[in-house]
Design a protein around this motif. Structure first.
Motif, mmCIF file in Angstrom:
data_model
loop_
_atom_site.group_PDB
_atom_site.id
_atom_site.type_symbol
_atom_site.label_atom_id
_atom_site.label_comp_id
_atom_site.label_asym_id
_atom_site.label_seq_id
_atom_site.Cartn_x
_atom_site.Cartn_y
_atom_site.Cartn_z
ATOM 1 N N MET A 194 0.836 -1.204 0.000
ATOM 2 C CA MET A 194 0.000 0.000 0.000
ATOM 3 C C MET A 194 0.871 1.255 0.000
ATOM 4 O O MET A 194 0.652 2.188 -0.772
ATOM 5 N N TYR A 195 1.879 1.227 0.883
ATOM 6 C CA TYR A 195 2.824 2.328 0.989
ATOM 7 C C TYR A 195 3.482 2.588 -0.352
ATOM 8 O O TYR A 195 3.533 3.718 -0.846
ATOM 9 N N TYR A 196 3.973 1.503 -1.010
ATOM 10 C CA TYR A 196 4.632 1.640 -2.300
ATOM 11 C C TYR A 196 3.663 2.099 -3.372
ATOM 12 O O TYR A 196 4.017 2.855 -4.257
ATOM 13 N N PHE A 197 2.416 1.611 -3.271
ATOM 14 C CA PHE A 197 1.417 1.982 -4.256
ATOM 15 C C PHE A 197 1.153 3.486 -4.199
ATOM 16 O O PHE A 197 1.120 4.160 -5.219
ATOM 17 N N LEU A 198 1.012 4.013 -2.977
ATOM 18 C CA LEU A 198 0.782 5.453 -2.821
ATOM 19 C C LEU A 198 1.977 6.253 -3.335
ATOM 20 O O LEU A 198 1.833 7.257 -4.019
ATOM 21 N N LEU A 199 3.166 5.739 -2.989
ATOM 22 C CA LEU A 199 4.380 6.389 -3.449
ATOM 23 C C LEU A 199 4.444 6.364 -4.976
ATOM 24 O O LEU A 199 4.824 7.330 -5.624
ATOM 25 N N TYR A 200 4.020 5.208 -5.529
ATOM 26 C CA TYR A 200 4.021 5.032 -6.975
ATOM 27 C C TYR A 200 3.106 6.063 -7.635
ATOM 28 O O TYR A 200 3.484 6.713 -8.602
ATOM 29 N N LEU A 201 1.904 6.209 -7.067
ATOM 30 C CA LEU A 201 0.965 7.192 -7.612
ATOM 31 C C LEU A 201 1.577 8.585 -7.568
ATOM 32 O O LEU A 201 1.458 9.377 -8.499
ATOM 33 N N ASN A 202 2.271 8.855 -6.459
ATOM 34 C CA ASN A 202 2.904 10.148 -6.324
ATOM 35 C C ASN A 202 3.957 10.380 -7.397
ATOM 36 O O ASN A 202 4.054 11.459 -7.966
ATOM 37 N N PHE A 203 4.738 9.327 -7.658
ATOM 38 C CA PHE A 203 5.773 9.457 -8.687
ATOM 39 C C PHE A 203 5.149 9.591 -10.074
ATOM 40 O O PHE A 203 5.661 10.324 -10.909
ATOM 41 N N ILE A 204 4.047 8.878 -10.310
ATOM 42 C CA ILE A 204 3.358 9.034 -11.592
ATOM 43 C C ILE A 204 2.929 10.484 -11.759
ATOM 44 O O ILE A 204 3.141 11.110 -12.797
ATOM 45 N N LYS A 205 2.370 11.008 -10.675
ATOM 46 C CA LYS A 205 1.933 12.406 -10.700
ATOM 47 C C LYS A 205 3.119 13.318 -11.055
ATOM 48 O O LYS A 205 3.034 14.161 -11.948
ATOM 49 N N ILE A 206 4.225 13.096 -10.358
ATOM 50 C CA ILE A 206 5.414 13.912 -10.586
ATOM 51 C C ILE A 206 5.919 13.778 -12.019
ATOM 52 O O ILE A 206 6.208 14.773 -12.684
ATOM 53 N N ASN A 207 5.977 12.520 -12.492
ATOM 54 C CA ASN A 207 6.503 12.314 -13.841
ATOM 55 C C ASN A 207 5.578 12.910 -14.896
ATOM 56 O O ASN A 207 6.045 13.458 -15.884
ATOM 57 N N LEU A 208 4.266 12.802 -14.657
ATOM 58 C CA LEU A 208 3.330 13.422 -15.598
ATOM 59 C C LEU A 208 3.521 14.928 -15.602
ATOM 60 O O LEU A 208 3.544 15.566 -16.653
ATOM 61 N N GLN A 209 3.684 15.488 -14.398
ATOM 62 C CA GLN A 209 3.921 16.932 -14.311
ATOM 63 C C GLN A 209 5.160 17.319 -15.104
ATOM 64 O O GLN A 209 5.160 18.306 -15.821
ATOM 65 N N SER A 210 6.208 16.489 -14.958
ATOM 66 C CA SER A 210 7.441 16.742 -15.706
ATOM 67 C C SER A 210 7.178 16.698 -17.197
ATOM 68 O O SER A 210 7.631 17.553 -17.951
ATOM 69 N N ILE A 211 6.436 15.657 -17.630
ATOM 70 C CA ILE A 211 6.152 15.501 -19.057
ATOM 71 C C ILE A 211 5.358 16.699 -19.574
ATOM 72 O O ILE A 211 5.658 17.261 -20.623
ATOM 73 N N PHE A 212 4.368 17.131 -18.790
ATOM 74 C CA PHE A 212 3.500 18.207 -19.262
ATOM 75 C C PHE A 212 4.213 19.560 -19.252
ATOM 76 O O PHE A 212 3.735 20.525 -19.836
ATOM 77 N N GLU A 213 5.342 19.622 -18.562
ATOM 78 C CA GLU A 213 6.146 20.840 -18.632
ATOM 79 C C GLU A 213 6.583 21.083 -20.083
ATOM 80 O O GLU A 213 6.831 22.197 -20.493
ATOM 81 N N TYR A 214 6.745 19.990 -20.819
ATOM 82 C CA TYR A 214 7.159 20.114 -22.217
ATOM 83 C C TYR A 214 6.037 19.564 -23.093
ATOM 84 O O TYR A 214 6.138 18.472 -23.634
ATOM 85 N N ARG A 215 4.949 20.302 -23.184
ATOM 86 C CA ARG A 215 3.748 19.815 -23.850
ATOM 87 C C ARG A 215 3.990 19.402 -25.299
ATOM 88 O O ARG A 215 3.592 18.328 -25.724
ATOM 89 N N LYS A 216 4.705 20.260 -26.027
ATOM 90 C CA LYS A 216 4.898 19.967 -27.452
ATOM 91 C C LYS A 216 5.679 18.679 -27.627
ATOM 92 O O LYS A 216 5.316 17.828 -28.430
ATOM 93 N N ALA A 217 6.760 18.543 -26.855
ATOM 94 C CA ALA A 217 7.580 17.334 -26.953
ATOM 95 C C ALA A 217 6.732 16.101 -26.645
ATOM 96 O O ALA A 217 6.866 15.057 -27.276
ATOM 97 N N PHE A 218 5.824 16.248 -25.686
ATOM 98 C CA PHE A 218 4.962 15.128 -25.331
ATOM 99 C C PHE A 218 4.106 14.697 -26.519
ATOM 100 O O PHE A 218 4.070 13.530 -26.886
ATOM 101 N N TRP A 219 3.453 15.669 -27.157
ATOM 102 C CA TRP A 219 2.576 15.323 -28.284
ATOM 103 C C TRP A 219 3.361 14.805 -29.482
ATOM 104 O O TRP A 219 2.956 13.831 -30.115
ATOM 105 N N TYR A 220 4.500 15.435 -29.764
ATOM 106 C CA TYR A 220 5.351 14.908 -30.834
ATOM 107 C C TYR A 220 5.674 13.447 -30.569
ATOM 108 O O TYR A 220 5.566 12.590 -31.434
ATOM 109 N N GLY A 221 6.070 13.182 -29.340
ATOM 110 C CA GLY A 221 6.460 11.829 -28.951
ATOM 111 C C GLY A 221 5.331 10.841 -29.181
ATOM 112 O O GLY A 221 5.524 9.768 -29.759
ATOM 113 N N GLN A 222 4.120 11.224 -28.746
ATOM 114 C CA GLN A 222 2.976 10.328 -28.893
ATOM 115 C C GLN A 222 2.680 10.064 -30.371
ATOM 116 O O GLN A 222 2.454 8.932 -30.773
ATOM 117 N N VAL A 223 2.709 11.150 -31.176
ATOM 118 C CA VAL A 223 2.404 11.007 -32.600
ATOM 119 C C VAL A 223 3.432 10.093 -33.265
ATOM 120 O O VAL A 223 3.085 9.168 -34.009
#
Lengths: 266, 340
Positions: free
Chosen positions: A1-30
């Motif tokens: 449970m502890y790791y799961f919560l931590l994991y969610l937190n890291f996902i949140k952080i990594n998504l925030q990092s990714i969204f800092e560079y919105r264009k790069a994110f969309w280019y990457g997906q395309v």
């Protein structure tokens, strides 16, 4: 449970990092989606020319491909980034940062590098759904349950292979060559039913690097085939067991790697 | 029992002979050709709770290796370490819970995130309770002056700001012991002073035990009570800063500005250690020539514009000690980098 919560937190952080560079994110997906669609189109061109390959129709081969991609992208969400990052973490001594935290190094490494592979997941889910419709496979709670079980177990197998490719870095510092071999070259065999290959390749993909259990054997079950080459039909049910065994072995291998790091450093 | 006990610790590294290419890398899986390098050679010391210890030595002396063993990252080849009655490399996680680390060369912040998000993450990781977290955070924000950059992404921060944030991260969970590996590296004078002030303050207010490695002797002079000096894996000196100065500072420094740029004292008792045009910095040993005699001699034989005398700083002393050693083993010092 502890790791799961931590994991969610890291996902949140990594998504925030990714969204800092919105264009790069969309280019990457395309780019990702284009690359997979091209891949699928190429296979499609080939198999629609031949009508069937060794008794497998075009949609059956697509089903095989989609099953494999599903497992590959789910394993990717959890393990691809950490296993790719591991050699450079060891090389730069960044792995020290894992060991100074009050956490299990394995779970912390995975958690910290959490990633979302939206495009792979989407492409594989869409392809899989199209194949199921076109092949008119029976849809009932049991078959859906079995499909989910197979995909998750396949992800475990793929994840274990990712780990086995990365962990030698604890001894070798760099293990790119092993990774390229296991995840690049050998994996490309699994685009087609392995029954078309030479016997030694079949044995290799079943017993040594068991990619065949991710898609080829379970596909027999869903497509009601009987193409077990030289092996027993029970192999179609073995995917979950193989997945669990491999991931446990990979975890032990990991621990051995960390112990080696403890005594040698980077 | 002391808070930290290091007993007869030895650490050997195997240096494998590398081979090239794919076949080479597969071969090295099985190959067992290696040299043994002794990074730490039979070190023992004790540190009491609340001490602020400077751990110094030239590059490759084994500082980082010792710190890594105390953190639980590395296992000693022989000997044992106890930190707060735990063996760090056996009870690694329990030890980590009560420990803070700052590696000056690396950051524990997230490049794209605001600093405050990073604090939040470590709060969850160390399971710090809300009240304590808020108390600590406001204390650190105040003491380190972090208010102005708390909301900015880490990539936009200056080196000094990042170091401040890193220090706060290391102390957020109220550790008993904090290891600082070169915490002032690359910082300007103001930033260095701020960090030093903070370290002293934390040590005084909270009785946190601190072990600090550095190459900046001002760090040691300004904040440490005790000095452990290590060289090629062995302890060269362990004691108070004052005793260290008394023991090794037998000289003094003359800074002389000659009217003639090419002038140079040619008496062998004067050792010129720095030349900037007509300005020469000269090191003398008290045993060889006393201060009055030295000044008289200089004034008599040269035209002098300006002259000042000062006691050498610890930096000079340490430099001399390092140099003395590297003269005996020039190749080893050059060949072995810091182990990190």
């Amino acid at each position: 449970m502890y790791y799961f919560l931590l994991y969610l937190n890291f996902i949140k952080i990594n998504l925030q990092s990714i969204f800092e560079y919105r264009k790069a994110f969309w280019y990457g997906q395309v780019c990702m989606i284009t690359s997979y669609v091209t891949d699928i189109a190429l296979i499609w061109v080939l198999i629609s020319r031949f009508k069937t390959i060794n008794g497998w129709g075009p949609y059956e081969i697509m089903f095989l491909y989609a099953l494999n991609l599903c497992a590959y992208s789910i394993a990717g969400v959890l393990l691809r980034k950490p296993t790719i990052a591991l050699p450079s973490m060891i090389q730069s001594g960044e792995f020290d940062d894992i060991l100074i935290r009050p956490l299990n190094p394995f779970f912390y490494t995975i958690t910290r590098e959490a990633a979302m592979y939206f495009s792979q997941l989407t492409v594989s889910a869409v392809t899989l759904t199209i194949c199921i419709m076109k092949l008119q496979l029976t849809i009932n709670p049991a078959s859906v349950g079995m499909l989910i079980l197979v995909i998750i177990s396949g992800a475990l197998i793929q994840g274990a292979i990712d780990l086995f490719a990365a962990i030698p870095a604890f001894w070798l510092i760099k293990s790119d060559s092993i990774k390229d071999l296991l995840i690049g070259d050998i994996r490309s065999f699994t685009r087609y039913p392995i029954s078309i290959y030479n016997r030694s390749v079949q044995v290799f993909l079943t017993l040594i690097v068991p990619y065949a259990f991710i898609s080829f054997y379970p596909a027999q079950f869903f497509l009601k085939k009987n193409d077990f080459i030289m092996f027993h039909p029970v192999f179609q049910y073995l995917t979950p067991a193989i997945g669990i065994i491999l991931i446990v072995l990979a975890y032990k291998f990991w621990n051995a790697g960390v112990r080696h790091y403890n005594s040698t450093g980077s | 029992m002391a808070f930290i006990e290091v007993n007869n610790v030895i650490k050997d590294f195997k240096i494998y002979k590398k081979q090239k290419g794919f076949t080479g890398s597969v071969k090295s899986l099985f190959c067992s050709q290696y040299d043994i390098k002794r990074a730490v050679d039979n070190i023992s010391f004790k540190i009491d709770k609340g001490e602020l210890v400077g751990y110094i030595g030239p590059n490759g002396a084994g500082k980082s290796t010792t710190i890594k063993m105390m953190c639980g990252i590395l296992l000693p080849t022989s000997g044992n370490i106890m930190v707060n009655s735990r063996i760090p490399y056996v009870n690694r996680r329990e030890n980590a819970m009560r420990m803070g680390v700052v590696f000056g060369q690396r950051s524990q912040l997230y490049w794209d995130l605001p600093v405050c998000e990073t604090f939040d993450l470590y709060k969850k990781m160390y399971r710090i309770d809300e009240k304590r977290f808020k108390q600590n955070l406001s204390f650190f924000i105040e003491l380190l002056g972090m208010q102005e950059f708390l909301q900015r992404p880490v990539r936009q921060l200056s080196l000094g700001q990042k170091m401040r944030a890193n220090l706060a991260v290391a102390l957020l969970h109220d550790p008993d012991i904090v290891y600082l590996d070169e915490p002032t590296i690359g910082l300007d004078v103001v930033a260095k002073n701020r960090i030093r002030h903070f370290i002293k303050e934390i040590n005084r207010e909270r009785a946190v035990t601190l072990v600090l490695t550095t190459h900046d002797m001002d760090d040691i002079e300004q904040i440490c009570d005790r000095l452990i000096m290590i060289e090629k894996g062995s302890i060269l000196y362990d004691g108070s800063l004052k005793e260290f100065k008394d023991k090794y500072c037998d000289g003094y420094i003359l800074t002389v500005v000659f009217s003639d740029e090419s002038a140079r004292p040619n008496d062998p008792r004067f050792k010129v250690i720095k030349e900037e045009g007509p300005k020469k910095t000269i090191l003398c040993s008290r045993e060889v020539i006393n201060m009055a005699e030295a000044v008289t001699l200089l004034v008599r034989s040269h035209n002098i514009v300006d002259l000042s005398i000062k006691e050498p700083e610890i930096e000079e002393v340490v430099r001399k000690l390092y140099e003395k050693d590297s003269e005996n083993y020039p190749s080893t010092i050059a060949a072995t980098g810091e182990n990190d």
